[in-house]
Scaffold this motif. Structure first.
Motif, PDB file in Angstrom:
ATOM      1  N   GLY A   1       0.802  -1.221   0.000  1.00  0.00           N
ATOM      2  CA  GLY A   1       0.000   0.000   0.000  1.00  0.00           C
ATOM      3  C   GLY A   1       0.832   1.267   0.000  1.00  0.00           C
ATOM      4  N   LYS A   2       0.241   2.331  -0.499  1.00  0.00           N
ATOM      5  CA  LYS A   2       0.942   3.607  -0.612  1.00  0.00           C
ATOM      6  C   LYS A   2       1.217   4.262   0.735  1.00  0.00           C
ATOM      7  N   THR A   3       0.520   3.810   1.781  1.00  0.00           N
ATOM      8  CA  THR A   3       0.730   4.426   3.093  1.00  0.00           C
ATOM      9  C   THR A   3       1.954   3.871   3.806  1.00  0.00           C
ATOM     10  N   ASN A   4       2.566   2.809   3.284  1.00  0.00           N
ATOM     11  CA  ASN A   4       3.798   2.293   3.880  1.00  0.00           C
ATOM     12  C   ASN A   4       4.929   3.292   3.654  1.00  0.00           C
ATOM     13  N   ASN A   5       5.624   3.647   4.707  1.00  0.00           N
ATOM     14  CA  ASN A   5       6.777   4.530   4.552  1.00  0.00           C
ATOM     15  C   ASN A   5       7.977   3.789   3.975  1.00  0.00           C
ATOM     16  N   LEU A   6       8.081   2.504   4.292  1.00  0.00           N
ATOM     17  CA  LEU A   6       9.216   1.703   3.844  1.00  0.00           C
ATOM     18  C   LEU A   6       8.840   0.886   2.611  1.00  0.00           C
ATOM     19  N   GLU A   7       9.744   0.831   1.670  1.00  0.00           N
ATOM     20  CA  GLU A   7       9.598  -0.024   0.488  1.00  0.00           C
ATOM     21  C   GLU A   7      10.734  -1.042   0.544  1.00  0.00           C
ATOM     22  N   ILE A   8      10.401  -2.287   0.847  1.00  0.00           N
ATOM     23  CA  ILE A   8      11.394  -3.344   1.006  1.00  0.00           C
ATOM     24  C   ILE A   8      11.305  -4.294  -0.186  1.00  0.00           C
ATOM     25  N   THR A   9      12.416  -4.495  -0.862  1.00  0.00           N
ATOM     26  CA  THR A   9      12.492  -5.469  -1.952  1.00  0.00           C
ATOM     27  C   THR A   9      13.486  -6.540  -1.547  1.00  0.00           C
ATOM     28  N   LEU A  10      13.047  -7.772  -1.511  1.00  0.00           N
ATOM     29  CA  LEU A  10      13.898  -8.848  -1.002  1.00  0.00           C
ATOM     30  C   LEU A  10      13.507 -10.173  -1.635  1.00  0.00           C
ATOM     31  N   GLY A  11      14.457 -10.815  -2.284  1.00  0.00           N
ATOM     32  CA  GLY A  11      14.165 -12.130  -2.844  1.00  0.00           C
ATOM     33  C   GLY A  11      15.082 -12.478  -3.998  1.00  0.00           C
ATOM     34  N   PRO A  12      14.878 -13.644  -4.601  1.00  0.00           N
ATOM     35  CA  PRO A  12      15.646 -14.044  -5.782  1.00  0.00           C
ATOM     36  C   PRO A  12      15.018 -13.454  -7.040  1.00  0.00           C
ATOM     37  N   TYR A  13      15.752 -12.624  -7.743  1.00  0.00           N
ATOM     38  CA  TYR A  13      15.163 -11.894  -8.861  1.00  0.00           C
ATOM     39  C   TYR A  13      15.949 -11.991 -10.170  1.00  0.00           C
ATOM     40  N   GLU A  14      17.096 -11.290 -10.243  1.00  0.00           N
ATOM     41  CA  GLU A  14      17.785 -11.145 -11.525  1.00  0.00           C
ATOM     42  C   GLU A  14      18.546 -12.404 -11.921  1.00  0.00           C
ATOM     43  N   GLN A  15      18.705 -12.596 -13.259  1.00  0.00           N
ATOM     44  CA  GLN A  15      19.368 -13.793 -13.779  1.00  0.00           C
ATOM     45  C   GLN A  15      20.744 -13.523 -14.388  1.00  0.00           C
ATOM     46  N   TYR A  16      21.291 -12.321 -14.194  1.00  0.00           N
ATOM     47  CA  TYR A  16      22.570 -11.990 -14.831  1.00  0.00           C
ATOM     48  C   TYR A  16      23.707 -12.899 -14.367  1.00  0.00           C
ATOM     49  N   THR A  17      23.660 -13.390 -13.136  1.00  0.00           N
ATOM     50  CA  THR A  17      24.738 -14.233 -12.619  1.00  0.00           C
ATOM     51  C   THR A  17      24.773 -15.578 -13.334  1.00  0.00           C
ATOM     52  N   ASP A  18      23.639 -16.031 -13.838  1.00  0.00           N
ATOM     53  CA  ASP A  18      23.571 -17.258 -14.622  1.00  0.00           C
ATOM     54  C   ASP A  18      23.803 -16.912 -16.089  1.00  0.00           C
ATOM     55  N   GLY A  19      25.071 -16.873 -16.479  1.00  0.00           N
ATOM     56  CA  GLY A  19      25.408 -16.537 -17.855  1.00  0.00           C
ATOM     57  C   GLY A  19      25.260 -17.689 -18.825  1.00  0.00           C
ATOM     58  N   LEU A  20      24.992 -18.896 -18.318  1.00  0.00           N
ATOM     59  CA  LEU A  20      24.804 -20.051 -19.194  1.00  0.00           C
ATOM     60  C   LEU A  20      23.438 -20.043 -19.856  1.00  0.00           C
ATOM     61  N   PHE A  21      22.396 -19.907 -19.049  1.00  0.00           N
ATOM     62  CA  PHE A  21      21.030 -20.002 -19.567  1.00  0.00           C
ATOM     63  C   PHE A  21      20.119 -18.863 -19.104  1.00  0.00           C
ATOM     64  N   THR A  22      20.551 -18.068 -18.131  1.00  0.00           N
ATOM     65  CA  THR A  22      19.710 -17.059 -17.454  1.00  0.00           C
ATOM     66  C   THR A  22      18.431 -17.685 -16.909  1.00  0.00           C
ATOM     67  N   PHE A  23      18.533 -18.920 -16.408  1.00  0.00           N
ATOM     68  CA  PHE A  23      17.394 -19.575 -15.766  1.00  0.00           C
ATOM     69  C   PHE A  23      17.310 -19.221 -14.285  1.00  0.00           C
ATOM     70  N   LYS A  24      18.457 -19.086 -13.622  1.00  0.00           N
ATOM     71  CA  LYS A  24      18.496 -19.039 -12.160  1.00  0.00           C
ATOM     72  C   LYS A  24      18.549 -17.603 -11.639  1.00  0.00           C
ATOM     73  N   SER A  25      17.848 -17.368 -10.548  1.00  0.00           N
ATOM     74  CA  SER A  25      17.742 -16.013  -9.994  1.00  0.00           C
ATOM     75  C   SER A  25      18.626 -15.853  -8.764  1.00  0.00           C
ATOM     76  N   ALA A  26      19.155 -14.656  -8.611  1.00  0.00           N
ATOM     77  CA  ALA A  26      20.057 -14.345  -7.501  1.00  0.00           C
ATOM     78  C   ALA A  26      19.337 -13.479  -6.464  1.00  0.00           C
ATOM     79  N   TYR A  27      19.715 -13.648  -5.200  1.00  0.00           N
ATOM     80  CA  TYR A  27      19.064 -12.919  -4.110  1.00  0.00           C
ATOM     81  C   TYR A  27      19.598 -11.494  -4.009  1.00  0.00           C
ATOM     82  N   GLU A  28      18.670 -10.566  -3.846  1.00  0.00           N
ATOM     83  CA  GLU A  28      19.030  -9.176  -3.622  1.00  0.00           C
ATOM     84  C   GLU A  28      18.103  -8.582  -2.568  1.00  0.00           C
TER      85      GLU A  28
END
Length: 533
Positions: free
Chosen positions: A212-239
């Protein structure tokens, strides 16, 4: 070879120190308490990503810190490993190996052919697990490949992360009015903690999308981007990002969230258009802390999630990091422009053009085909080329969209000429990260294509670049068309041909990059986080 002889001091000097903070005086005392638990969780996420990047990363990190070379440790933490990403992954720690193409998501002795043969032999559901964002590929006791869920492979780190998230959620439980529209940060943290134990990320992803827009904090946490997997870009890395919302700027930029407006005007046949667009919410934030897959260069904005199932059910969300963008423009782009742009066009360089294009870049990740005409995901068809083409798509489609948004008055504080000239200067900022990196390769392809089409011109006498305002509009439309068609067709061989033709550095570009380096201009900014104190 020049990349391998830079001193530690020279490498550090390539990144301007920048304080990432914001006014936190409006936060509730319990929000401040929650931040302490979140930072503790971030320490584990850092270690988790180190493990994902390379099997020897954790041990090398411990060794370096025990030896006490401060500069070497700083660089290692900046890059999240012993490779300088913007320097073609040059090794700066003696004895470290070449960066593994598949990170630590696959056995180091595994070939791409072995994986493909194994995956094709599996039943459909097991094939999905093998190619899942949330599994690693390991060998069993008999040497056969098998897929292992993240919740099992990283249990020793995800369990304490989950505990800290639940501690932070306890602090936030009574801070937000439960009657308000949208998910509370508290509920998101609890659901994400559950995801780390069940390996089912869909519910918590939808909670993140509906914060919701009333949250002061915006937290992004989880496995997302695939750049670390240069073989197939299948696997996601935690950020992991801890942000505080900028409510005023978020309201101003909501007018850019109409994805359908852009989709309807893309220069492609109807069959290539995305028929499942969901209006993307936009959040403007200031960064307080980041961990995990957040190596330099610093991310200035992101459009998440990447999981096609989550996008189909909940759409995506755009997060624009205001303080990071301001740092990049002032410390990097302005001085670069003085080295590469014709003097008569440099006055068109604009901070608003830079930040608005970055925003539209993230918007346009959602546009265009995400599935090929024969029903596969673009990601699985283009494999190692997917990330570079996706970044190039978002870049050039954003420039195309900016043009038509100025024409119709949606954008009224930036001119087309400011967009085009600022984009040209920013191309060199991205290419400096190296063309082995997705953003750098994507930008090199765009620069060469637009020069070939006459939209950008290199002056042999002055050694500077300029925009041809008569040709740039059609050149941008042509490139937008070609990239979207290549994605929609999913023809990897045609994509390879395109990369071979345009994904190189011409002598004029190399000269400009050398001039930028000789001027001592930082490659990017590197953060100082007062929140840690």
């Amino acid at each position: 070879m020049a990349a391998t002889v830079r001193s530690l001091t020279d490498r550090l000097a390539r990144f301007a120190l920048y304080e990432c903070t914001a006014d936190l005086s409006h936060l509730h005392v319990k929000e401040h308490a929650a931040l302490k638990h979140l930072v503790k969780a971030g320490k584990y996420i850092d270690q988790l990503y180190m493990r994902q990047a390379w099997s020897g990363n954790e041990a090398l990190r411990e060794k370096l810190h025990s030896e006490g070379n401060k500069d070497l440790c700083t660089l290692f933490e900046m890059y999240k490993g012993p490779w300088a990403r913007e320097d073609d992954n040059a090794i700066f720690v003696e004895g470290a190996p070449k960066r593994p193409e598949g990170g630590n998501f696959y056995p180091e002795d595994m070939t791409t052919g072995e994986f493909q043969k194994w995956a094709e032999s599996l039943p459909e559901e097991e094939q999905k697990r093998a190619k899942s964002y949330y599994t690693v590929i390991q060998r069993d006791e008999k040497g056969r490949l098998s897929s292992v869920p993240y919740s099992e492979a990283y249990r020793d780190l995800l369990k304490p992360v989950a505990n800290h998230l639940r501690d932070a959620a306890k602090e936030l439980k009574d801070v937000y009015d439960q009657e308000n529209e949208g998910t509370s940060v508290c509920d998101f943290l609890l659901s994400r903690a559950d995801s780390f134990e069940t390996n089912d990320y869909l519910t918590s992803e939808l909670n993140w999308l509906r914060l919701g827009k009333t949250n002061n904090l915006e937290i992004t946490l989880g496995p997302y981007e695939q750049y670390t997997d240069g073989l197939f870009t299948f696997k996601s890395a935690y950020e992991f990002y801890i942000h505080v919302r900028d409510a005023h700027s978020s309201r101003l930029l909501e007018k850019f969230s109409d994805l359908q407006f852009v989709e309807d005007r893309l220069p492609i046949p109807e069959k290539y258009r995305n028929k499942e667009l969901v209006v993307a919410p936009i959040v403007v934030v200031n960064q307080l802390y980041a961990a995990g897959d957040v190596a330099v260069p610093m991310t200035a904005a992101y459009n998440l999630p990447n999981d096609e199932e989550a996008i189909k059910k909940g759409g995506s969300k755009l997060v624009l990091i205001k303080n990071v963008q301001e740092g990049k423009f002032e410390n990097v782009l302005k001085p670069i422009a003085k080295e590469v742009l014709s003097e008569d066009q440099i006055h068109y360089l604009s901070k608003d053009a830079f930040t608005t294009h970055v925003l539209l870049h993230e918007v346009c990740h959602s546009n265009g085909p995400h599935h090929t005409l024969d029903g596969h995901t673009v990601r699985t068809k283009l494999q190692e080329y997917h990330s570079a083409f996706e970044e190039a798509k978002a870049d050039i489609a954003a420039l195309f969209a900016a043009d038509i948004m100025v024409d119709c008055g949606t954008i009224d504080n930036v001119t087309q000429r400011e967009f085009w000239v600022t984009f040209l200067a920013s191309a060199f900022r991205s290419i400096r990260f190296g063309i082995q990196e997705a953003h750098g390769l994507g930008q090199a392809m765009q620069l060469n294509y637009l020069v070939e089409k006459g939209g950008f011109i290199y002056d042999e006498q002055s050694k500077l670049f300029r925009v041809d305002f008569e040709k740039i509009r059609s050149a941008v439309a042509d490139l937008t068309h070609d990239i979207l068609i290549l994605q929609g067709d999913g023809d990897k061989e045609a994509v390879h041909t395109f990369v071979k033709k345009y994904g190189t550095l011409h002598s004029s570009t190399k000269e400009a990059l050398a001039r930028i380096d000789d001027a001592g201009i930082p490659v990017d900014i590197r953060p100082i986080y007062p929140l840690l104190d």
